[in-house]
Design an enzyme around this catalytic site. Structure first.
Site, PDB file in Angstrom:
ATOM      1  N   HIS A 199       0.864  -1.186   0.000  1.00  0.00           N
ATOM      2  CA  HIS A 199       0.000   0.000   0.000  1.00  0.00           C
ATOM      3  C   HIS A 199       0.901   1.237   0.000  1.00  0.00           C
ATOM      4  O   HIS A 199       2.019   1.189   0.523  1.00  0.00           O
ATOM      5  CB  HIS A 199      -0.836  -0.061   1.285  1.00  0.00           C
ATOM      6  CG  HIS A 199      -1.910   0.961   1.404  1.00  0.00           C
ATOM      7  ND1 HIS A 199      -1.664   2.254   1.804  1.00  0.00           N
ATOM      8  CD2 HIS A 199      -3.248   0.877   1.204  1.00  0.00           C
ATOM      9  CE1 HIS A 199      -2.804   2.916   1.844  1.00  0.00           C
ATOM     10  NE2 HIS A 199      -3.784   2.102   1.485  1.00  0.00           N
TER      11      HIS A 199
ATOM     12  N   ASP B 166       2.545  -4.905   7.618  1.00  0.00           N
ATOM     13  CA  ASP B 166       1.370  -4.036   7.525  1.00  0.00           C
ATOM     14  C   ASP B 166       0.145  -4.935   7.646  1.00  0.00           C
ATOM     15  O   ASP B 166      -0.224  -5.634   6.699  1.00  0.00           O
ATOM     16  CB  ASP B 166       1.422  -3.307   6.173  1.00  0.00           C
ATOM     17  CG  ASP B 166       0.125  -2.562   5.865  1.00  0.00           C
ATOM     18  OD1 ASP B 166      -0.862  -2.731   6.595  1.00  0.00           O
ATOM     19  OD2 ASP B 166       0.115  -1.827   4.861  1.00  0.00           O
TER      20      ASP B 166
ATOM     21  N   GLN C  79      -5.172  -5.094   6.800  1.00  0.00           N
ATOM     22  CA  GLN C  79      -6.262  -5.939   6.286  1.00  0.00           C
ATOM     23  C   GLN C  79      -6.234  -7.338   6.904  1.00  0.00           C
ATOM     24  O   GLN C  79      -6.924  -8.229   6.424  1.00  0.00           O
ATOM     25  CB  GLN C  79      -6.165  -6.064   4.756  1.00  0.00           C
ATOM     26  CG  GLN C  79      -6.235  -4.760   4.006  1.00  0.00           C
ATOM     27  CD  GLN C  79      -7.589  -4.059   4.136  1.00  0.00           C
ATOM     28  OE1 GLN C  79      -8.572  -4.642   4.592  1.00  0.00           O
ATOM     29  NE2 GLN C  79      -7.638  -2.795   3.760  1.00  0.00           N
TER      30      GLN C  79
ATOM     31  N   LYS D  12     -10.785  -0.121  10.536  1.00  0.00           N
ATOM     32  CA  LYS D  12     -11.003  -1.257   9.627  1.00  0.00           C
ATOM     33  C   LYS D  12     -11.389  -2.517  10.407  1.00  0.00           C
ATOM     34  O   LYS D  12     -11.462  -3.599   9.844  1.00  0.00           O
ATOM     35  CB  LYS D  12      -9.732  -1.533   8.815  1.00  0.00           C
ATOM     36  CG  LYS D  12      -9.368  -0.401   7.849  1.00  0.00           C
ATOM     37  CD  LYS D  12      -8.161  -0.781   7.031  1.00  0.00           C
ATOM     38  CE  LYS D  12      -7.496   0.388   6.343  1.00  0.00           C
ATOM     39  NZ  LYS D  12      -8.270   0.935   5.223  1.00  0.00           N
TER      40      LYS D  12
ATOM     41  N   CYS E   5      -4.802   2.796  -3.539  1.00  0.00           N
ATOM     42  CA  CYS E   5      -3.482   3.156  -2.973  1.00  0.00           C
ATOM     43  C   CYS E   5      -2.430   2.108  -3.299  1.00  0.00           C
ATOM     44  O   CYS E   5      -1.528   1.857  -2.484  1.00  0.00           O
ATOM     45  CB  CYS E   5      -3.555   3.399  -1.471  1.00  0.00           C
ATOM     46  SG  CYS E   5      -4.547   4.816  -1.039  1.00  0.00           S
TER      47      CYS E   5
HETATM   48  C1  LIG Z   1      -2.920  -2.750   3.468  1.00  0.00           C
HETATM   49  C2  LIG Z   1      -3.150  -1.359   3.940  1.00  0.00           C
HETATM   50  N1  LIG Z   1      -2.152  -0.685   4.520  1.00  0.00           N
HETATM   51  C3  LIG Z   1      -2.317   0.556   4.975  1.00  0.00           C
HETATM   52  C4  LIG Z   1      -3.510   1.210   4.862  1.00  0.00           C
HETATM   53  C5  LIG Z   1      -3.630   2.590   5.385  1.00  0.00           C
HETATM   54  O1  LIG Z   1      -4.545   2.620   6.447  1.00  0.00           O
HETATM   55  P1  LIG Z   1      -4.945   4.017   7.089  1.00  0.00           P
HETATM   56  O2  LIG Z   1      -5.591   4.812   6.001  1.00  0.00           O
HETATM   57  O3  LIG Z   1      -5.895   3.648   8.173  1.00  0.00           O
HETATM   58  O4  LIG Z   1      -3.699   4.631   7.559  1.00  0.00           O
HETATM   59  C6  LIG Z   1      -4.588   0.563   4.258  1.00  0.00           C
HETATM   60  C7  LIG Z   1      -5.865   1.257   4.075  1.00  0.00           C
HETATM   61  O5  LIG Z   1      -6.529   1.161   3.093  1.00  0.00           O
HETATM   62  C8  LIG Z   1      -4.403  -0.762   3.788  1.00  0.00           C
HETATM   63  O6  LIG Z   1      -5.396  -1.420   3.203  1.00  0.00           O
END
Ligand SMILES: Cc1ncc(COP(=O)(O)O)c(C=O)c1O
Length: 414
Positions: free
Chosen positions: A129, A206, A209, A232, A372
């Site tokens: 991401h 990370d 998800q 989430k 993203c």
């Molecule tokens: C895999 C992953 N990493 C990071 C993020 C970023 O999350 P946040 O917007 O809550 O910082 C997301 C959000 O869509 C995500 O799906």
């Protein structure tokens, strides 16, 4: 950990805890399939936060009055609860941030900027991401460290031979997404962490998800850092988590400075407070921490294994229904143990944004765009995709509505 319980969920009863799911637009009930962006919030979480504001609201760690003491205890206990939930060794290893993005930045700035040297490697994957990819790119530019990407193969899985090639003695950190927010791929993060450690590199995962919908044990993965977001996982916005191994967090410099994170301050210099407060300057997200605590309670009461099983079942059904449509292309691995609860796809001849707008005419909420993950979409050879992502309250009937709505898009655009 609780006994493995895979009893089907009572989705009807669960849905009643989410008034927003009863909403209608133009006489049609909301079909909410945008859970990878943000999940809906059950009454238990909203009630916990409003009770906090009604009964205990005060700033923390600053007052000796009753309300401040109550708020401080609630805030601290939220750390304990999250630590227990992900198998961390106590509240010292749980830093509350704003979101996953801030957790990534915390490590990139507090560890990366200070520790990385020119010629060292930051190893990412092609399915990261932007929260991770853009952040480490910047740290690479500033430190002279090289950013390298583990390839994604044509099935949407990581090429582990390539990972073994890239993760060598020059690697200083390996950062990988646990479950891809675009492909749905569940990555072998414990294996990647092991590879990183064989070469004295750190492992960042990370888990934005992953934590919402499967049991996660950071000790089992042996991650050095693990990040996720409250919004989430049935919790509130405005709070995220960074798990870090205690000894690493102890050695690291703070990321942000100010009140609440210090031990002693003189006109000349300052020293830092204990973990995790050293990384939580200023007034933190107190009500949000209370909400996150309630969300963890709520999820565990249902059971993470059951949530995972439900979500995978709905995602498999969606995959199979979409796969049966000849003009639909799906990205990511086939349903199986290494695929999570979302499906990204394109309908031939229809831009993802147009498709999503048709879906919205049916009050179906899905996400269009690059999610993203622009470089990953370049790799897939498409500018955008439509993503349907599922959670504990979604049903097969909702998937049917999504597939039925494709016909309208064909009539209008194809
Ligand atoms: C895999 C992953 N990493 C990071 C993020 C970023 O999350 P946040 O917007 O809550 O910082 C997301 C959000 O869509 C995500 O799906």
């Amino acid at each position: 950990m609780s006994q493995r319980n895979l009893e089907p969920l009572d989705v009807g009863a669960i849905r009643e805890e989410f008034p927003v799911l009863q909403r209608e637009f133009d006489g049609q009930q909301v079909v909410y399939l945008d859970n990878a962006a943000t999940t809906q919030t059950p009454d238990a979480v909203v009630d916990a936060m409003s009770d906090y504001y009604r009964e205990s609201n005060a700033n923390i760690h600053r007052g000796i009055h009753h309300l401040s003491q109550e708020a401080s205890i609630a805030y601290e206990e939220a750390h304990d609860r999250v630590a227990e939930f992900i198998g961390a060794d106590g509240r010292e290893e749980i830093v509350f941030t704003k979101n996953t993005t801030e957790s990534e930045n915390l490590v990139a700035y507090a560890w990366g900027l200070n520790e990385l040297d020119p010629g060292e490697k930051i190893v990412l994957t092609e399915m990261e991401h932007h929260a991770s990819l853009v952040t480490w790119q910047q740290i690479g530019e500033r430190t002279g460290a090289d950013v390298e990407y583990v390839r994604v193969d044509d099935d949407g899985r990581l090429d582990l031979d390539h990972a073994r090639e890239l993760i060598d003695d020059d690697a200083a950190i390996v950062s990988a997404v646990h479950v891809s927010n675009t492909l749905g791929t569940v990555n072998p993060v414990a294996e990647l962490a092991e590879l990183a450690h064989e070469h004295d590199a750190l492992a960042f995962v990370d888990g934005a998800q992953a934590v919402p919908n499967r049991p996660v044990d950071v000790a089992e993965i042996d991650a050095d850092f693990y990040a996720f977001s409250g919004h989430k996982m049935a919790g509130p916005t405005g709070i995220g988590v960074l798990y870090g191994k205690r000894e690493l967090l102890e050695e690291m410099e703070p990321f942000l400075y100010g009140g609440g994170m210090i031990r002693k301050v003189t006109f000349e210099e300052s020293t830092w407070g204990d973990l995790p407060w050293k990384f939580e300057p200023g007034t933190p997200p107190i009500a949000e921490a209370v909400g996150l605590h309630a969300a963890v309670d709520w999820l565990e009461e249902i059971g993470m294994e059951r949530i995972q099983a439900h979500e995978e079942e709905i995602a498999r059904y969606a995959y199979e229904r979409l796969e049966a449509e000849e003009d639909v292309e799906i990205y990511g691995p086939e349903p199986g143990p290494d695929r999570g609860g979302l499906v990204s796809f394109n309908l031939e001849g229809v831009h993802a944004h147009d498709l999503t707008s048709i879906m919205n005419d049916h009050t179906i909420a899905v996400r269009a765009g690059d999610h993203c993950t622009q470089p990953l979409h370049d790799r897939l050879g498409v500018p955008a995709s439509t993503r349907a992502s599922f959670y504990v309250y979604n049903t097969r009937e909702e998937v049917d509505k999504l597939v039925d709505a494709l016909e309208d898009a064909r009539q209008l655009f194809a």
